[in-house]
Design a protein around this motif. Structure first.
Motif, PDB file in Angstrom:
ATOM      1  N   ASN A  94       0.730  -1.325  -0.117  1.00 53.67           N
ATOM      2  CA  ASN A  94      -0.125   0.111   0.045  1.00 53.67           C
ATOM      3  C   ASN A  94       0.920   1.257   0.121  1.00 53.67           C
ATOM      4  OD1 ASN A  94      -2.712  -1.303  -0.048  1.00 53.67           O
ATOM      5  ND2 ASN A  94      -2.265  -1.605   2.066  1.00 53.67           N
ATOM      6  N   ILE A  95       1.856   1.304  -0.800  1.00 53.21           N
ATOM      7  CA  ILE A  95       2.560   2.510  -0.971  1.00 53.21           C
ATOM      8  C   ILE A  95       1.897   3.055  -2.204  1.00 53.21           C
ATOM      9  CG2 ILE A  95       4.788   3.536  -1.644  1.00 53.21           C
ATOM     10  CD1 ILE A  95       4.585   2.110   1.155  1.00 53.21           C
ATOM     11  N   ASN A  96       0.871   3.707  -1.858  1.00 51.21           N
ATOM     12  CA  ASN A  96      -0.055   4.041  -3.040  1.00 51.21           C
ATOM     13  C   ASN A  96       0.287   5.738  -3.371  1.00 51.21           C
ATOM     14  OD1 ASN A  96      -1.226   1.494  -3.124  1.00 51.21           O
ATOM     15  ND2 ASN A  96      -2.618   2.210  -1.301  1.00 51.21           N
ATOM     16  N   ILE A  97       0.318   6.166  -4.466  1.00 49.23           N
ATOM     17  CA  ILE A  97       0.503   7.400  -5.077  1.00 49.23           C
ATOM     18  C   ILE A  97      -0.808   7.704  -6.038  1.00 49.23           C
ATOM     19  CG2 ILE A  97       2.121   8.839  -6.529  1.00 49.23           C
ATOM     20  CD1 ILE A  97       4.116   6.958  -5.566  1.00 49.23           C
ATOM     21  N   ARG A  98      -1.192   8.854  -5.912  1.00 53.38           N
ATOM     22  CA  ARG A  98      -2.207   9.501  -6.652  1.00 53.38           C
ATOM     23  C   ARG A  98      -1.739  10.758  -7.700  1.00 53.38           C
ATOM     24  NH1 ARG A  98      -4.610  13.716  -5.828  1.00 53.38           N
ATOM     25  NH2 ARG A  98      -6.409  14.477  -6.098  1.00 53.38           N
ATOM     26  N   VAL A  99      -1.960  10.543  -8.731  1.00 56.22           N
ATOM     27  CA  VAL A  99      -1.222  11.437  -9.769  1.00 56.22           C
ATOM     28  C   VAL A  99      -2.525  12.221 -10.289  1.00 56.22           C
ATOM     29  CG1 VAL A  99       0.031  11.796 -12.106  1.00 56.22           C
ATOM     30  CG2 VAL A  99       0.663  10.033 -10.526  1.00 56.22           C
ATOM     31  N   ASP A 100      -2.207  13.746 -10.233  1.00 61.75           N
ATOM     32  CA  ASP A 100      -3.345  14.585 -11.137  1.00 61.75           C
ATOM     33  C   ASP A 100      -2.436  15.272 -11.769  1.00 61.75           C
ATOM     34  OD1 ASP A 100      -5.154  16.499 -11.734  1.00 61.75           O
ATOM     35  OD2 ASP A 100      -5.858  16.650  -9.798  1.00 61.75           O
ATOM     36  N   PHE A 101      -2.281  15.178 -13.065  1.00 67.52           N
ATOM     37  CA  PHE A 101      -1.587  15.976 -13.798  1.00 67.52           C
ATOM     38  C   PHE A 101      -2.079  17.580 -13.843  1.00 67.52           C
ATOM     39  CE2 PHE A 101      -1.096  11.829 -15.905  1.00 67.52           C
ATOM     40  CZ  PHE A 101       0.422  11.827 -15.953  1.00 67.52           C
ATOM     41  N   ASN A 102      -3.413  17.823 -13.493  1.00 70.11           N
ATOM     42  CA  ASN A 102      -3.921  19.069 -13.359  1.00 70.11           C
ATOM     43  C   ASN A 102      -3.466  19.630 -12.048  1.00 70.11           C
ATOM     44  OD1 ASN A 102      -5.136  18.998 -15.990  1.00 70.11           O
ATOM     45  ND2 ASN A 102      -6.957  17.796 -15.061  1.00 70.11           N
ATOM     46  N   ASN A 103      -2.871  19.056 -11.168  1.00 68.42           N
ATOM     47  CA  ASN A 103      -2.581  19.490  -9.912  1.00 68.42           C
ATOM     48  C   ASN A 103      -1.327  18.988  -9.469  1.00 68.42           C
ATOM     49  OD1 ASN A 103      -2.905  20.930  -7.585  1.00 68.42           O
ATOM     50  ND2 ASN A 103      -4.185  19.555  -6.683  1.00 68.42           N
ATOM     51  N   PRO A 104      -0.238  19.127 -10.193  1.00 68.97           N
ATOM     52  CA  PRO A 104       0.926  18.444  -9.570  1.00 68.97           C
ATOM     53  C   PRO A 104       1.650  18.727  -8.463  1.00 68.97           C
ATOM     54  CG  PRO A 104       1.494  20.069 -11.271  1.00 68.97           C
ATOM     55  CD  PRO A 104       0.153  20.149 -11.297  1.00 68.97           C
ATOM     56  N   PRO A 105       2.162  18.057  -7.589  1.00 70.80           N
ATOM     57  CA  PRO A 105       2.804  18.406  -6.403  1.00 70.80           C
ATOM     58  C   PRO A 105       4.008  19.313  -6.374  1.00 70.80           C
ATOM     59  CG  PRO A 105       3.626  16.301  -6.989  1.00 70.80           C
ATOM     60  CD  PRO A 105       2.594  16.603  -7.897  1.00 70.80           C
ATOM     61  N   PRO A 106       4.611  20.203  -5.253  1.00 71.92           N
ATOM     62  CA  PRO A 106       5.557  20.859  -5.438  1.00 71.92           C
ATOM     63  C   PRO A 106       6.873  20.105  -6.312  1.00 71.92           C
ATOM     64  CG  PRO A 106       4.618  21.198  -3.396  1.00 71.92           C
ATOM     65  CD  PRO A 106       4.100  20.073  -4.026  1.00 71.92           C
ATOM     66  N   GLN A 107       7.540  20.986  -6.989  1.00 76.48           N
ATOM     67  CA  GLN A 107       8.621  20.471  -7.490  1.00 76.48           C
ATOM     68  C   GLN A 107      10.045  20.363  -6.608  1.00 76.48           C
ATOM     69  OE1 GLN A 107       8.515  18.651 -10.709  1.00 76.48           O
ATOM     70  NE2 GLN A 107       6.404  18.952  -9.724  1.00 76.48           N
ATOM     71  N   PRO A 108      10.796  19.068  -6.616  1.00 79.12           N
ATOM     72  CA  PRO A 108      12.079  19.141  -5.699  1.00 79.12           C
ATOM     73  C   PRO A 108      12.913  20.378  -6.653  1.00 79.12           C
ATOM     74  CG  PRO A 108      11.491  17.118  -6.575  1.00 79.12           C
ATOM     75  CD  PRO A 108      10.474  17.744  -6.976  1.00 79.12           C
ATOM     76  N   PRO A 109      14.061  20.937  -5.778  1.00 77.94           N
ATOM     77  CA  PRO A 109      14.828  21.970  -6.442  1.00 77.94           C
ATOM     78  C   PRO A 109      15.643  21.397  -7.609  1.00 77.94           C
ATOM     79  CG  PRO A 109      15.269  21.689  -4.000  1.00 77.94           C
ATOM     80  CD  PRO A 109      14.235  20.656  -4.562  1.00 77.94           C
ATOM     81  N   GLY A 110      16.101  22.167  -8.486  1.00 75.50           N
ATOM     82  CA  GLY A 110      16.881  21.716  -9.561  1.00 75.50           C
ATOM     83  C   GLY A 110      16.184  21.395 -11.023  1.00 75.50           C
ATOM     84  N   GLY A 111      14.789  21.620 -11.051  1.00 72.80           N
ATOM     85  CA  GLY A 111      14.142  21.383 -12.226  1.00 72.80           C
ATOM     86  C   GLY A 111      13.883  22.360 -13.173  1.00 72.80           C
ATOM     87  N   ASN A 112      13.146  22.185 -14.124  1.00 72.72           N
ATOM     88  CA  ASN A 112      12.671  23.290 -15.037  1.00 72.72           C
ATOM     89  C   ASN A 112      11.992  24.485 -14.436  1.00 72.72           C
ATOM     90  OD1 ASN A 112      14.340  22.308 -17.051  1.00 72.72           O
ATOM     91  ND2 ASN A 112      12.429  21.291 -17.683  1.00 72.72           N
TER      92      ASN A 112
END
Length: 179
Positions: free
Chosen positions: A161-179
């Motif tokens: 149950n390491i479950n993850i929900r993906v909502d492309f319209n509401n993404p989580p905060p991005q880690p440093p170093g991305g675009n």
């Protein structure tokens, strides 16, 4: 005579019951049971339409949190799944499945893992550069979406149950170093 017949039947019944219990409980005698394989599994749920820009999608596990761009290293990356099929609404995964990292399926080391996420790339080829990764879903513990959850794998334990929900319209905060 009725009492003797009754005692005989009770004795016969108890003998059969004892035999059944012994046969069902002694599959390996006093031999210890082998420990469970350590690892993790869960389900990724995609709740919105996939963007056309996505070329590939993966599950990633980092040992340490991604607080600085320098935390995004191959040494910190402990699991990089094979590609998640594009366009699916749900995807089940297991650390026992084949992955890019680690290259051989098998037990996953016990310990604490600070960042478990679903990432996408829009590059034509697999890239390990942080600028090419976009986080679309993060594992949270106890429904606390204020910070990424820590995945804890106790010794010889397979965590489910390491479950993850993906909502492309509401993404989580991005880690440093991305675009």
């Amino acid at each position: 005579m009725l009492v003797n017949s009754y005692r005989k039947n009770i004795g016969y019944f108890l003998s059969i019951l004892l035999l059944i219990l012994l046969l069902n409980s002694c599959d390996h005698g006093i031999e210890p049971r082998p420990p469970e394989t350590s690892g993790f599994s869960g389900t990724i749920s995609f709740t919105s339409s996939w963007p056309d820009s996505v070329k590939r999608s993966f599950l990633v596990v980092f040992k340490n949190p991604l607080l600085e761009p320098t935390d995004f290293t191959i040494e910190n990356l402990k699991f990089l799944s094979r590609e998640i099929p594009l366009g699916v609404q749900s995807h089940e995964f297991s650390s026992l499945d084949s992955a890019y990292i680690p290259p051989n399926p098998g037990p996953f080391p016990s310990g604490s893992y600070a960042y478990v996420a679903v990432v996408q790339q829009s590059t034509e080829n697999l890239s390990l550069a942080r600028k090419d990764w976009f986080v679309s879903g993060v594992y949270y513990t106890n429904s606390d979406t204020t910070k990424p959850g820590t995945m804890v794998i106790p010794e010889s334990t397979f965590v489910r149950n390491i479950n993850i929900r993906v909502d492309f319209n509401n993404p989580p905060p991005q880690p440093p170093g991305g675009n």
